[in-house]
Enzyme design. Structure first.
Site, PDB file in Angstrom:
ATOM      1  N   SER A  36      38.606  28.123  63.126  1.00 30.48           N
ATOM      2  CA  SER A  36      38.687  28.590  63.654  1.00 30.48           C
ATOM      3  C   SER A  36      38.051  29.941  62.682  1.00 30.48           C
ATOM      4  O   SER A  36      38.254  30.091  61.884  1.00 30.48           O
ATOM      5  CB  SER A  36      39.754  30.228  64.414  1.00 30.48           C
ATOM      6  OG  SER A  36      39.729  31.188  64.195  1.00 30.48           O
ATOM      7  N   TYR A  93      48.752  30.254  61.713  1.00 29.28           N
ATOM      8  CA  TYR A  93      47.532  29.823  62.451  1.00 29.28           C
ATOM      9  C   TYR A  93      46.116  30.112  61.278  1.00 29.28           C
ATOM     10  O   TYR A  93      45.631  28.572  61.667  1.00 29.28           O
ATOM     11  CB  TYR A  93      46.815  30.938  63.573  1.00 29.28           C
ATOM     12  CG  TYR A  93      45.677  30.793  64.177  1.00 29.28           C
ATOM     13  CD1 TYR A  93      46.414  29.422  65.167  1.00 29.28           C
ATOM     14  CD2 TYR A  93      44.423  30.788  64.009  1.00 29.28           C
ATOM     15  CE1 TYR A  93      45.034  29.131  66.122  1.00 29.28           C
ATOM     16  CE2 TYR A  93      43.723  30.562  64.960  1.00 29.28           C
ATOM     17  CZ  TYR A  93      43.644  29.753  66.131  1.00 29.28           C
ATOM     18  OH  TYR A  93      42.732  29.618  66.643  1.00 29.28           O
TER      19      TYR A  93
END
Length: 273
Positions: free
Chosen positions: A149, A163
């Site tokens: 990401s 995350y």
């Protein structure tokens, strides 16, 4: 492009994973659509989302089966890979897309939340790679595509400690797997997707990427290309794909920056602008 190839896509019941599965199938691959139907935070599961994607693929003549193994454990990941081989006889392509989200900042993060996110993103990617590697090595062919990401790695997601940590770990997994796989015709790359999904909607709606066509299919096109036999010279690379555009991330050591000069001089005082 992928006729005769077999793919496992994790987290393929919605969003990016579903788009990847559909396009891989459209290009001729047989696809195992893996998804436990989890909620965004990973606390609940059971929705039959994998079966819905399989129905979409088979309705247009593609080959696909659903799988609901929990890839966040070694046993579950091994079972998912066995399902692929038992059903289609081989596994050529592994797309590690499964993911969940926790929005806790550093002071609010609970241990069980951290464990849950790391289990899905990191252990899940490691475990499926581990399970598929022996088959790919025997075949002298394999394409492993992980998901990282951009937002998690460039400090735009301050309230996502778990995350962001997980996605950084997957970057490292990609580099190490590329080295492991090189002698055996196995490539490993990572894609950083820019697409509107249930996971990214909140960030996008905050105005970070307004006005762009962030359809998941733009990312899936890159995944299919990396999965193709012709991509054998591409490994250990990290690609950002969004809105029809592609960029590559490269890590470099730089010897001449303000920080390097400050540390070399033993100074932590503010550098004058």
């Amino acid at each position: 492009m992928l006729t005769g190839r077999v793919a496992l896509v994790t987290g393929a019941g919605r969003g990016l994973g579903a788009a990847h599965a559909r396009l891989l199938a459209a290009e001729g691959a047989a696809v195992v659509v893996n998804d436990v139907g989890a909620s965004l935070d990973g606390r609940t599961s059971g929705e039959q989302v994998a079966a819905d994607v399989v129905a979409d693929i088979t309705a247009v003549g593609g080959r696909a089966v659903a799988d609901t193994c929990d890839i966040s454990t070694f046993a579950g990941a091994a079972a998912a890979v066995r399902r692929v081989v038992d059903t289609f006889g081989r596994i050529d392509i592994l797309v590690n897309n499964a993911g969940i989200m926790d929005t806790s900042g550093v002071e609010d993060l609970a241990e069980d939340s951290l464990d849950r996110v790391l289990d899905v993103h990191v252990k899940g990617s490691v475990a499926t790679t581990r399970a598929a590697f022996a088959y790919m090595r025997t075949q002298a062919f394999g394409r492993i595509i992980n998901t990282i990401s951009e937002s998690a790695l460039d400090m735009r997601m301050a309230d996502s400690i778990a995350y962001s940590s997980a996605k950084a770990a997957v970057w490292g997994l990609t580099m190490a797997t590329a080295k492991n796989g090189a002698p055996y015709g196995i490539t490993a790359n990572a894609v950083s997707p820019g697409a509107r999904t249930r996971m990214s909607a909140g960030v996008l709606d905050a105005g970070m990427s307004t006005g762009l066509d962030l359809a998941p299919e733009h990312v899936s096109r890159v995944v299919v290309l990396l999965a193709s036999p012709g991509a054998g010279d591409i490994t250990g690379r990290v690609v950002h794909a969004a809105a029809g555009q592609v960029r590559e991330y490269i890590l470099r050591r730089t010897a001449d920056t303000d920080l390097v000069r400050r540390l070399a001089d033993g100074s932590t005082s503010t550098v004058a602008s």
